[in-house]
Write a protein that holds these residues in place. Structure first.
Motif, PDB file in Angstrom:
ATOM      1  N   LEU A  99       0.981  -0.906  -0.364  1.00 31.82           N
ATOM      2  CA  LEU A  99      -0.208  -0.320   0.059  1.00 31.82           C
ATOM      3  C   LEU A  99       0.798   0.953   0.128  1.00 31.82           C
ATOM      4  CD1 LEU A  99      -2.615   1.396   0.313  1.00 31.82           C
ATOM      5  CD2 LEU A  99      -2.534   0.777   3.087  1.00 31.82           C
ATOM      6  N   ILE A 100       0.457   2.161  -1.424  1.00 33.24           N
ATOM      7  CA  ILE A 100       1.749   3.109  -1.196  1.00 33.24           C
ATOM      8  C   ILE A 100       1.435   4.535  -0.539  1.00 33.24           C
ATOM      9  CG2 ILE A 100       2.374   4.903  -2.610  1.00 33.24           C
ATOM     10  CD1 ILE A 100       3.751   1.815  -3.448  1.00 33.24           C
ATOM     11  N   THR A 101       2.434   4.800   0.610  1.00 38.75           N
ATOM     12  CA  THR A 101       1.641   6.128   1.270  1.00 38.75           C
ATOM     13  C   THR A 101       2.607   6.966   1.234  1.00 38.75           C
ATOM     14  OG1 THR A 101       3.206   5.026   2.864  1.00 38.75           O
ATOM     15  CG2 THR A 101       1.659   4.385   3.060  1.00 38.75           C
ATOM     16  N   VAL A 102       4.147   6.881   0.421  1.00 40.15           N
ATOM     17  CA  VAL A 102       4.883   8.437  -0.171  1.00 40.15           C
ATOM     18  C   VAL A 102       5.794   7.934  -0.682  1.00 40.15           C
ATOM     19  CG1 VAL A 102       5.076   8.682   2.382  1.00 40.15           C
ATOM     20  CG2 VAL A 102       6.651   7.351   1.477  1.00 40.15           C
ATOM     21  N   LYS A 103       6.120   9.191  -1.663  1.00 39.91           N
ATOM     22  CA  LYS A 103       6.608   9.364  -3.080  1.00 39.91           C
ATOM     23  C   LYS A 103       7.561  10.068  -2.491  1.00 39.91           C
ATOM     24  CE  LYS A 103       4.138   9.410  -6.589  1.00 39.91           C
ATOM     25  NZ  LYS A 103       2.736   9.478  -6.086  1.00 39.91           N
ATOM     26  N   THR A 104       8.941  10.558  -3.044  1.00 40.10           N
ATOM     27  CA  THR A 104       9.916  11.301  -2.157  1.00 40.10           C
ATOM     28  C   THR A 104       9.651  12.317  -4.102  1.00 40.10           C
ATOM     29  OG1 THR A 104      11.587  10.671  -3.199  1.00 40.10           O
ATOM     30  CG2 THR A 104      10.886  10.508  -0.784  1.00 40.10           C
ATOM     31  N   TYR A 105      10.055  13.447  -3.679  1.00 37.74           N
ATOM     32  CA  TYR A 105      10.062  14.617  -4.449  1.00 37.74           C
ATOM     33  C   TYR A 105      11.357  13.902  -5.639  1.00 37.74           C
ATOM     34  CZ  TYR A 105      10.406  18.669  -7.911  1.00 37.74           C
ATOM     35  OH  TYR A 105       9.798  20.065  -9.132  1.00 37.74           O
ATOM     36  N   PRO A 106      11.711  13.752  -6.953  1.00 31.06           N
ATOM     37  CA  PRO A 106      12.519  13.432  -7.541  1.00 31.06           C
ATOM     38  C   PRO A 106      14.117  14.092  -7.566  1.00 31.06           C
ATOM     39  CG  PRO A 106      10.751  13.608  -9.416  1.00 31.06           C
ATOM     40  CD  PRO A 106      10.513  14.177  -8.482  1.00 31.06           C
ATOM     41  N   LEU A 107      14.971  13.022  -7.678  1.00 29.52           N
ATOM     42  CA  LEU A 107      16.364  13.575  -7.608  1.00 29.52           C
ATOM     43  C   LEU A 107      17.057  13.181  -8.530  1.00 29.52           C
ATOM     44  CD1 LEU A 107      17.586  13.627  -4.024  1.00 29.52           C
ATOM     45  CD2 LEU A 107      16.661  15.893  -5.141  1.00 29.52           C
ATOM     46  N   PRO A 108      17.814  13.978  -9.551  1.00 27.34           N
ATOM     47  CA  PRO A 108      18.761  13.909 -10.332  1.00 27.34           C
ATOM     48  C   PRO A 108      19.645  12.258 -10.034  1.00 27.34           C
ATOM     49  CG  PRO A 108      18.005  15.499 -10.662  1.00 27.34           C
ATOM     50  CD  PRO A 108      18.509  15.895  -9.481  1.00 27.34           C
ATOM     51  N   SER A 109      19.908  11.507 -11.583  1.00 25.20           N
ATOM     52  CA  SER A 109      20.867  10.399 -11.375  1.00 25.20           C
ATOM     53  C   SER A 109      21.675  10.129 -12.319  1.00 25.20           C
ATOM     54  CB  SER A 109      19.803   9.122 -10.535  1.00 25.20           C
ATOM     55  OG  SER A 109      20.534   7.478 -10.298  1.00 25.20           O
ATOM     56  N   ARG A 110      22.836  10.212 -12.229  1.00 23.66           N
ATOM     57  CA  ARG A 110      24.174   9.719 -13.311  1.00 23.66           C
ATOM     58  C   ARG A 110      23.377   8.148 -13.868  1.00 23.66           C
ATOM     59  NH1 ARG A 110      27.506  11.501 -16.373  1.00 23.66           N
ATOM     60  NH2 ARG A 110      27.731  13.561 -14.447  1.00 23.66           N
ATOM     61  N   LYS A 111      23.166   6.924 -13.676  1.00 22.72           N
ATOM     62  CA  LYS A 111      22.933   5.893 -13.624  1.00 22.72           C
ATOM     63  C   LYS A 111      20.946   5.442 -13.884  1.00 22.72           C
ATOM     64  CE  LYS A 111      23.407   1.110 -12.094  1.00 22.72           C
ATOM     65  NZ  LYS A 111      23.979   0.513 -11.313  1.00 22.72           N
ATOM     66  N   TYR A 112      20.459   6.169 -13.436  1.00 22.09           N
ATOM     67  CA  TYR A 112      18.701   6.654 -13.529  1.00 22.09           C
ATOM     68  C   TYR A 112      18.194   7.461 -14.046  1.00 22.09           C
ATOM     69  CZ  TYR A 112      19.862   2.312 -10.777  1.00 22.09           C
ATOM     70  OH  TYR A 112      20.343   1.017  -9.844  1.00 22.09           O
ATOM     71  N   ARG A 113      19.462   8.401 -14.787  1.00 25.78           N
ATOM     72  CA  ARG A 113      18.454  10.087 -14.455  1.00 25.78           C
ATOM     73  C   ARG A 113      17.742  10.511 -13.655  1.00 25.78           C
ATOM     74  NH1 ARG A 113      15.191   9.775 -19.866  1.00 25.78           N
ATOM     75  NH2 ARG A 113      17.188   8.731 -20.416  1.00 25.78           N
ATOM     76  N   GLU A 114      16.514   9.768 -13.806  1.00 27.21           N
ATOM     77  CA  GLU A 114      15.808  10.440 -12.240  1.00 27.21           C
ATOM     78  C   GLU A 114      15.891   9.808 -11.094  1.00 27.21           C
ATOM     79  OE1 GLU A 114      12.915  13.882 -14.855  1.00 27.21           O
ATOM     80  OE2 GLU A 114      12.229  12.726 -13.128  1.00 27.21           O
ATOM     81  N   LEU A 115      15.567  10.010  -9.950  1.00 24.61           N
ATOM     82  CA  LEU A 115      15.056   8.877  -8.708  1.00 24.61           C
ATOM     83  C   LEU A 115      14.273   9.190  -7.938  1.00 24.61           C
ATOM     84  CD1 LEU A 115      18.699   7.622  -7.499  1.00 24.61           C
ATOM     85  CD2 LEU A 115      17.297   6.091  -9.464  1.00 24.61           C
ATOM     86  N   ILE A 163      11.562  18.394   5.264  1.00 24.35           N
ATOM     87  CA  ILE A 163      10.883  17.888   4.490  1.00 24.35           C
ATOM     88  C   ILE A 163      10.888  17.007   2.912  1.00 24.35           C
ATOM     89  CG2 ILE A 163       8.768  19.540   4.410  1.00 24.35           C
ATOM     90  CD1 ILE A 163       6.683  17.492   4.256  1.00 24.35           C
ATOM     91  N   HIS A 164      10.770  15.286   2.429  1.00 24.93           N
ATOM     92  CA  HIS A 164      10.908  15.546   1.120  1.00 24.93           C
ATOM     93  C   HIS A 164       9.504  14.629   0.441  1.00 24.93           C
ATOM     94  CE1 HIS A 164      15.891  15.775   1.272  1.00 24.93           C
ATOM     95  NE2 HIS A 164      15.007  15.926   2.282  1.00 24.93           N
ATOM     96  N   ASP A 165       8.512  15.325   0.769  1.00 20.26           N
ATOM     97  CA  ASP A 165       7.528  14.663   0.261  1.00 20.26           C
ATOM     98  C   ASP A 165       7.124  15.137  -1.484  1.00 20.26           C
ATOM     99  OD1 ASP A 165       4.655  14.201  -0.448  1.00 20.26           O
ATOM    100  OD2 ASP A 165       3.510  14.791   1.124  1.00 20.26           O
TER     101      ASP A 165
END
Length: 274
Positions: free
Chosen positions: A14-30, A201-203
């Protein structure tokens, strides 16, 4: 949790949270996604490039999903962390906000709530706990700090990478950096709490609201104060039974607020109301 033919675990979360995306060299955004299982165990699904998911895989908060995943090993030693097979994500039932559904959510979300951050610190030192939820005794402020509005050179480089198999329909809008950070000041309902905690907070919803207001014509400063008004005065107001979803970061043992669970007082059954 079930094992499938590939030896992966089939998780129902049951999804409760997602954080704001961050850039990643390997995945582009995380995006760090967290939730709970049917018995209240906390689960972190990481990494997920959420904005690249197909429409039929883009989950909401308070929605059940099924996904194949393996426990993380090596660098991510956090006990709740699972490495998801993104293509295996299947959406399930969404628990809406209609009257009477807060107790349905609470049954899962608060099944294994903690008393305080002090309890979570203790558990972290014993068994590397890195996710949890608790109810602060008081929420005293939401501090706004101006930061740079630009990603670092390495982050910009990561965002500019185009995947070899990207199709035009999967190319999302550029990821914008919120030029402010937001920190809650709060105290815990615990005799061991001797200080006023300060926690960022990183919501995902903080960033979404900020940019929605800016795009509607608000200045960045006014948008930041509107974010504060919602996430302090409204979602943490005196009429709310506010809990903090919290977790640790991969590279640091410090804790951050991942999101809020804030039903109105009187909408939860005992013992969740207190």
């Amino acid at each position: 949790m079930k094992l499938n033919n590939d030896g992966l675990q089939r998780l129902q979360v049951l999804i409760t949270v997602k954080t704001y995306p961050l850039p990643s060299r390997k995945y582009r955004e995380l995006v760090c996604t967290a939730g709970v299982t049917a018995n209240g165990d906390f689960v972190r699904l990481y990494p997920i490039n959420f904005r690249k998911l197909d429409d039929e895989q883009q989950y909401k908060k308070y929605q059940w999903i099924e996904v194949n995943a393996n426990k993380h090993s090596g660098r991510d030693f956090r006990k709740e962390s699972f490495y998801p097979v993104v293509d295996s994500i299947r959406l399930g039932e969404y628990i809406p906000t209609r009257s009477g559904n807060w107790d349905t959510r609470a049954k899962y979300i608060l099944a294994k709530k903690s008393q305080s951050m002090e309890e979570l610190y203790d558990r972290q030192s014993v068994d590397q706990t890195s996710l949890g939820i608790f109810k602060p005794k008081t929420i005293d402020d939401l501090e706004i700090t101006s930061t740079t509005g630009k990603w670092s050179t390495n982050q910009e480089s990561a965002l500019l990478q185009l995947g070899l198999w990207d199709s035009p329909k999967k190319r999302s809008k550029p990821l914008r950096k919120v030029p402010y950070s937001f920190h809650y000041r709060f105290k815990c309902d615990d005799v061991r709490c001797k200080r006023n905690h300060r926690m960022s907070i990183h919501d995902w919803e903080v960033g979404v609201l900020f940019w929605k207001l800016v795009d509607a014509g608000a200045t960045p400063e006014k948008a930041a104060h509107a974010v504060k008004s919602k996430f302090l005065n409204r979602l943490c107001g005196g009429d709310r039974n506010t809990h903090f979803f919290v977790g640790t970061m991969l590279d640091y043992p410090s804790w951050i607020v991942l999101g809020l669970f804030s039903p109105k007082i009187g909408s939860l059954p005992l013992p969740f109301e207190f």
